[in-house]
Design a protein around this motif. Structure first.
Motif, PDB file in Angstrom:
ATOM      1  N   ALA A  61       0.837  -1.208   0.000  1.00 54.84           N
ATOM      2  CA  ALA A  61       0.000   0.000   0.000  1.00 54.84           C
ATOM      3  C   ALA A  61       0.867   1.251   0.000  1.00 54.84           C
ATOM      4  O   ALA A  61       0.582   2.215  -0.740  1.00 54.84           O
ATOM      5  CB  ALA A  61      -0.935  -0.009   1.212  1.00 54.84           C
ATOM      6  N   GLU A  62       1.915   1.245   0.798  1.00 53.47           N
ATOM      7  CA  GLU A  62       2.798   2.411   0.847  1.00 53.47           C
ATOM      8  C   GLU A  62       3.526   2.615  -0.474  1.00 53.47           C
ATOM      9  O   GLU A  62       3.724   3.757  -0.915  1.00 53.47           O
ATOM     10  CB  GLU A  62       3.762   2.281   2.021  1.00 53.47           C
ATOM     11  CG  GLU A  62       3.028   2.448   3.347  1.00 53.47           C
ATOM     12  CD  GLU A  62       3.782   2.003   4.580  1.00 53.47           C
ATOM     13  OE1 GLU A  62       3.348   2.369   5.686  1.00 53.47           O
ATOM     14  OE2 GLU A  62       4.812   1.283   4.457  1.00 53.47           O
ATOM     15  N   ALA A  63       3.890   1.535  -1.152  1.00 49.99           N
ATOM     16  CA  ALA A  63       4.532   1.653  -2.468  1.00 49.99           C
ATOM     17  C   ALA A  63       3.567   2.255  -3.487  1.00 49.99           C
ATOM     18  O   ALA A  63       3.954   3.094  -4.304  1.00 49.99           O
ATOM     19  CB  ALA A  63       5.033   0.288  -2.938  1.00 49.99           C
ATOM     20  N   VAL A  64       2.308   1.830  -3.437  1.00 44.92           N
ATOM     21  CA  VAL A  64       1.303   2.375  -4.359  1.00 44.92           C
ATOM     22  C   VAL A  64       1.089   3.864  -4.079  1.00 44.92           C
ATOM     23  O   VAL A  64       1.046   4.678  -5.011  1.00 44.92           O
ATOM     24  CB  VAL A  64      -0.025   1.594  -4.267  1.00 44.92           C
ATOM     25  CG1 VAL A  64      -1.131   2.296  -5.062  1.00 44.92           C
ATOM     26  CG2 VAL A  64       0.166   0.163  -4.767  1.00 44.92           C
ATOM     27  N   LEU A  65       0.989   4.230  -2.820  1.00 46.10           N
ATOM     28  CA  LEU A  65       0.794   5.648  -2.485  1.00 46.10           C
ATOM     29  C   LEU A  65       1.987   6.485  -2.937  1.00 46.10           C
ATOM     30  O   LEU A  65       1.809   7.599  -3.445  1.00 46.10           O
ATOM     31  CB  LEU A  65       0.541   5.812  -0.983  1.00 46.10           C
ATOM     32  CG  LEU A  65      -0.791   5.252  -0.492  1.00 46.10           C
ATOM     33  CD1 LEU A  65      -0.867   5.316   1.021  1.00 46.10           C
ATOM     34  CD2 LEU A  65      -1.973   5.970  -1.146  1.00 46.10           C
TER      35      LEU A  65
END
Length: 163
Positions: A61-65
């Motif tokens: 999720a943090e990579a996508v954000l």
């Protein structure tokens, strides 16, 4: 659905470094996930769905954000298995979870009350709305393996990052 990627991966209990994200292996995995997400975005995917569990889901999720900061058309859906998913987590992990939910474009509660099958229903929800599954997987039986097998039966392309 044609350009949506979902994610599955292990929780800290199954990771060699546990919850120690300062471990070099964890840092390397986060870089690998970021590189894979970038490649998926460059291949035309814009929609990402994350199951919001501790461990690899949070890394994803943090990579996508982070990718959304470079590619504003990227969206993140937080697919939550039940209302109380994070209730027993540490305060720091709960804050992380709340931050990711706040930054997500969509938050979907697959069901409200916990039940023994809610995690599996969440995983199927994600797969049924995707054409690609990115997975961090070490070969052990469990929810990640079941999600990979379900995705393959549904005809999704599956990319596995070996742990």
């Amino acid at each position: 659905m044609d350009k949506t990627c979902c994610f599955t991966g292990h929780r800290p209990a199954k990771l060699p470094w546990g919850s120690d994200e300062s471990d070099e292996r964890c840092k390397a995995l986060k870089l690998e996930i970021s590189a894979r997400v970038e490649g998926i975005v460059l291949a035309g995917y814009r929609n990402f769905i994350c199951g919001m569990a501790e461990g690899c889901d949070m890394y994803f999720a943090e990579a996508v954000l982070e990718m959304r900061s470079r590619f504003p058309q990227v969206t993140l859906e937080a697919a939550i298995p039940c209302d109380r998913q994070a209730d027993k987590w540490s305060t720091a992990q709960q804050r992380r979870y709340e931050h990711i939910m706040a930054e997500s474009d969509t938050v979907t509660f697959v069901q409200h009350q916990y039940s023994p099958g809610c995690m599996m229903r969440r995983n199927r929800y994600m797969v049924d709305r995707s054409s690609l599954l990115l997975a961090c997987f070490d070969g052990q039986a469990g929810g990640t393996m079941n999600t990979i097998l379900y995705a393959q039966r549904q005809g999704l392309q599956v990319i596995i990052i070996d742990l």
